[in-house]
Design a protein around this motif. Structure first.
Motif, PDB file in Angstrom:
ATOM      1  N   VAL A  55      -6.154  -0.278  -5.709  1.00 53.29           N
ATOM      2  CA  VAL A  55      -5.586   0.950  -6.277  1.00 53.29           C
ATOM      3  C   VAL A  55      -5.581   2.068  -5.227  1.00 53.29           C
ATOM      4  N   VAL A  56      -4.398   2.580  -4.922  1.00 54.59           N
ATOM      5  CA  VAL A  56      -4.277   3.755  -4.043  1.00 54.59           C
ATOM      6  C   VAL A  56      -4.305   5.005  -4.912  1.00 54.59           C
ATOM      7  N   LEU A  57      -3.586   4.950  -6.018  1.00 55.46           N
ATOM      8  CA  LEU A  57      -3.550   6.079  -6.950  1.00 55.46           C
ATOM      9  C   LEU A  57      -3.191   5.556  -8.340  1.00 55.46           C
ATOM     10  N   GLN A  58      -3.994   5.939  -9.319  1.00 53.93           N
ATOM     11  CA  GLN A  58      -3.661   5.557 -10.701  1.00 53.93           C
ATOM     12  C   GLN A  58      -2.550   6.458 -11.197  1.00 53.93           C
ATOM     13  N   ALA A  85       1.746   8.716   2.759  1.00 56.85           N
ATOM     14  CA  ALA A  85       2.616   7.579   3.101  1.00 56.85           C
ATOM     15  C   ALA A  85       2.863   7.614   4.599  1.00 56.85           C
ATOM     16  N   TYR A  86       2.696   6.472   5.270  1.00 58.17           N
ATOM     17  CA  TYR A  86       2.895   6.514   6.731  1.00 58.17           C
ATOM     18  C   TYR A  86       3.627   5.304   7.286  1.00 58.17           C
ATOM     19  N   GLY A  87       3.860   4.277   6.482  1.00 54.88           N
ATOM     20  CA  GLY A  87       4.549   3.103   7.033  1.00 54.88           C
ATOM     21  C   GLY A  87       5.094   2.205   5.937  1.00 54.88           C
ATOM     22  N   VAL A  88       5.974   1.291   6.351  1.00 52.39           N
ATOM     23  CA  VAL A  88       6.605   0.372   5.408  1.00 52.39           C
ATOM     24  C   VAL A  88       6.578  -1.038   5.997  1.00 52.39           C
ATOM     25  N   VAL A  89       6.104  -1.989   5.207  1.00 56.39           N
ATOM     26  CA  VAL A  89       6.095  -3.385   5.651  1.00 56.39           C
ATOM     27  C   VAL A  89       7.336  -4.067   5.069  1.00 56.39           C
ATOM     28  N   LYS A 102       5.928  -3.561   0.891  1.00 55.15           N
ATOM     29  CA  LYS A 102       4.829  -2.640   0.603  1.00 55.15           C
ATOM     30  C   LYS A 102       5.019  -1.320   1.358  1.00 55.15           C
ATOM     31  N   ILE A 103       4.593  -0.253   0.734  1.00 52.70           N
ATOM     32  CA  ILE A 103       4.533   1.039   1.435  1.00 52.70           C
ATOM     33  C   ILE A 103       3.058   1.247   1.773  1.00 52.70           C
ATOM     34  N   LYS A 104       2.794   1.703   3.005  1.00 55.72           N
ATOM     35  CA  LYS A 104       1.399   1.851   3.436  1.00 55.72           C
ATOM     36  C   LYS A 104       0.955   3.313   3.258  1.00 55.72           C
ATOM     37  N   PHE A 105      -0.246   3.474   2.734  1.00 57.56           N
ATOM     38  CA  PHE A 105      -0.784   4.827   2.511  1.00 57.56           C
ATOM     39  C   PHE A 105      -2.123   4.972   3.212  1.00 57.56           C
ATOM     40  N   LYS A 106      -2.320   6.134   3.860  1.00 60.75           N
ATOM     41  CA  LYS A 106      -3.633   6.457   4.436  1.00 60.75           C
ATOM     42  C   LYS A 106      -4.436   7.164   3.370  1.00 60.75           C
ATOM     43  N   THR A 107      -5.659   6.708   3.159  1.00 60.27           N
ATOM     44  CA  THR A 107      -6.484   7.370   2.141  1.00 60.27           C
ATOM     45  C   THR A 107      -7.811   7.885   2.716  1.00 60.27           C
ATOM     46  N   GLN A 108      -8.257   7.221   3.802  1.00 67.20           N
ATOM     47  CA  GLN A 108      -9.588   7.557   4.326  1.00 67.20           C
ATOM     48  C   GLN A 108      -9.640   9.002   4.831  1.00 67.20           C
ATOM     49  N   GLY A 109     -10.663   9.725   4.383  1.00 73.54           N
ATOM     50  CA  GLY A 109     -10.866  11.088   4.851  1.00 73.54           C
ATOM     51  C   GLY A 109      -9.819  12.055   4.321  1.00 73.54           C
ATOM     52  N   ARG A 110      -9.090  11.671   3.286  1.00 74.44           N
ATOM     53  CA  ARG A 110      -8.029  12.535   2.766  1.00 74.44           C
ATOM     54  C   ARG A 110      -8.226  12.735   1.260  1.00 74.44           C
ATOM     55  N   SER A 111      -7.832  13.912   0.763  1.00 80.86           N
ATOM     56  CA  SER A 111      -7.949  14.130  -0.684  1.00 80.86           C
ATOM     57  C   SER A 111      -6.772  13.485  -1.410  1.00 80.86           C
ATOM     58  N   ARG A 112      -5.642  13.322  -0.722  1.00 79.77           N
ATOM     59  CA  ARG A 112      -4.464  12.696  -1.338  1.00 79.77           C
ATOM     60  C   ARG A 112      -3.954  11.608  -0.401  1.00 79.77           C
TER      61      ARG A 112
END
Ligand SMILES: Cc1cc2nc3c(=O)[nH]c(=O)nc-3n(C[C@H](O)[C@H](O)[C@H](O)COP(=O)(O)OP(=O)(O)OC[C@H]3O[C@@H](n4cnc5c(N)ncnc54)[C@H](O)[C@@H]3O)c2cc1C
Length: 510
Positions: A271-274, A215-219, A202-212
């Motif tokens: 869903v992070v982004l459709q 990507a910040y990490g990889v599991v 999985k690729i980790k994405f920060k979404t909170q408080g952000r308009s887009r």
């Protein structure tokens, strides 16, 4: 280079590259000149594995369906296909033929600096590409193709030019394969860590408080199943680059929450982004081959010569061994050592399909369709390609390699009885159209799924996401040249140099 089991639970890098294949290795190697890079590859090392390195073992791994195999089999529409699972990616399991893409590819791929394109090709060619020693079977075919009208004879060249030519090969004069892993000799060993048997989940994405999403990490999981997380250090230009290939990249995007909503919902993926285009535009250039039994022995060889026709069909060949890995009994008393295969690939198939994920396990194949020959134009190209092959077979130059009393119909009927795919088909050929459909195979040049202009922008940044690019065969609109690896390797180097240059300039201006 280490096994992922040595990795700490968490670690930090300027760049994380996912997938050590034809694109991923040049990218990671290039970025390591100045920045700390982690390259994660789900397979092992190609070094010390004679099945990969020795030309005489070409294809043995395609029959090995164990989880340890460097080649992972998948089947689409009954056509048996394969994807790499080893450091070096496709360059470890492919037929080794090397031919640069046409200039239109660079344009389509938005690689606008012609000098950098040329330098990037040369960067690869210097360490992993050789001029082949062409023996009798291949050179006879070269003459036959020219006699048939695939002209001019362009001699030896890496360039994509209409006519017949000898191209490059990854096998040196001793028959030893040189893979993209050899490009690691260019890397800065202090700044590049390559982890093997590191399967990204999985690729980790920060979404909170952000308009887009950012990507910040990889599991990733190691070979014992333990999970690790690699993070970006947080520098403004840090990035995760996905280079897991045409099947792996769309699959990982969906597993990470970016993709068509209905697919994510079906597996309860948050869903992070459709992104409806992920997994779309999947194409596989159909290949159709003709085995020609010969009254004289043929020395073993794999692709060295190519006929580039004016109508978009490319003719290649291999001789003296069971190139299609069919059951020996289906050769009807003939032997693959006494004979050879001439095959044609159609350029730019209009027929396309779709990739879908079946479960949450990244080691399982997604399912994929290519809709071979759905579009009539593709079928016509195949028919024209087969006609070119048959003309070459009947040429004066080729007469020593063909039984005089064997008709073209006999040859086609023999080939109809060489089943290697799981498709059902008639036993005799009623027309060349039917022959194309019934005997379709893959030449393993499948591409698409994260196409440029639909999923990534002109700089290969994923639309709508920060710090995240996809760079590999999944972004390609049309498989470049006669065979794609040269262009995919070049793309990796080109983008590595571009990203590095922009960051160095940015760092200086700070
Ligand atoms: C059998 C075969 C024969 C071919 N013959 C030729 C030829 O003769 N000439 C030619 O030009 N081209 C040939 N090709 C095509 C060429 O090799 C590919 O087009 C090229 O390798 C694609 O490069 P890529 O970087 O997109 O993907 P790849 O080279 O496949 O690299 C993707 C890498 O990502 C890794 N990966 C995937 N998922 C994950 C994950 N979850 N975690 C970590 N790592 C992951 C894979 O293990 C792989 O190493 C052939 C291909 C095959 C399979």
């Amino acid at each position: 280079m280490h096994e992922a089991t040595i990795s700490p639970k968490t670690s930090f890098y300027d760049y994380i590259v996912i997938g050590g294949g034809a694109a991923g290795i040049p990218i990671a190697t290039t970025l390591s000149a100045k920045y700390n890079v982690l390259l994660l590859e789900r397979g092992g090392s190609p070094y010390g594995n004679p099945n990969i390195t020795d030309v005489r073992n070409f294809g043995s791994y395609l029959l090995d369906t164990s989880p340890e195999s460097p080649s992972q089999r998948f089947i689409s529409e009954g056509v048996v296909n394969s994807r790499a699972r080893v450091l070096g990616g496709g360059t470890c399991i492919n037929a080794g033929f090397y031919s640069r893409g046409e200039p239109k590819f660079s344009e389509d791929a938005r690689l606008m600096d012609a000098n950098l394109v040329d330098e990037s090709y040369k960067w690869t060619e210097k360490v992993m590409v050789f001029e082949p020693i062409v023996q009798k079977w291949q050179s006879t075919l070269r003459t036959a193709l020219v006699e048939t009208g695939v002209t001019p004879d362009n001699g030896f060249s890496y360039d994509h030019i209409i006519g017949t030519k000898v191209g490059g090969t990854l096998f040196d004069a001793n028959g030893t394969r040189h893979t993209a892993a050899d490009l690691l000799q260019y890397a800065n060993p202090k700044r590049l860590l390559v982890l093997l048997y590191a399967t990204v989940h999985k690729i980790k994405f920060k979404t909170q408080g952000r308009s887009r999403p950012l990507a910040y990490g990889v599991v990733f999981a190691d070979s014992l199943g333990y999970k690790h997380i690699a993070y970006l250090k947080g520098g403004r230009k840090d990035e995760i680059i996905l280079s897991a290939g045409a099947l792996g990249s769309p699959q990982l995007l969906m597993l990470s929450g970016i993709g068509p909503k209905e697919q994510l919902d079906a597996l309860n993926i948050k869903v992070v982004l459709q992104q409806p285009f992920i997994g779309k535009g999947m194409a596989d250039n159909p290949m159709n081959s003709i085995f020609i039994p010969s009254p004289v022995a043929v020395e073993p060889s794999i692709v060295q010569v190519v006929g580039i026709t004016r109508f978009g069909s490319y003719v290649e060949e291999s001789g003296g061994f069971n190139f299609i890995f069919a059951n020996l009994s289906s050769y009807q008393g003939f032997s693959p050592q006494m004979g050879g295969f001439i095959f044609e690939k159609i350029n730019g198939p209009l027929s396309m399909g779709e990739l879908k994920i079946n479960n949450l396990n990244p080691t399982d194949n997604p399912s994929v369709t290519f809709n071979y020959f759905k579009e009539p134009e593709d079928l016509q190209k195949c028919v024209n390609g087969i006609k070119t092959i048959l003309n070459a077979v009947e040429s004066k130059a080729f007469s020593n390699y063909k039984y005089a009393n064997m008709t073209i119909k006999d040859i086609l009927d023999l080939n109809m009885k060489l089943p290697v795919n799981l498709r059902t088909h008639a036993n005799t050929s009623s027309s060349l159209e039917q022959y194309c459909k019934d005997t379709v195979r893959t030449i393993w040049h499948y591409h698409g799924g994260c196409r440029i202009g639909e999923v990534v922008d002109d700089e290969y940044k994923v639309f709508g996401v920060d710090a995240f690019r996809v760079i590999d065969g999944s972004t390609i609109i049309n498989s470049p040249g006669t065979n794609p690896q040269a262009s995919v390797l070049m793309l990796g180097r080109y983008m590595g140099v571009t990203i590095l240059g922009q960051r160095i300039a940015n760092d200086k201006s700070q």
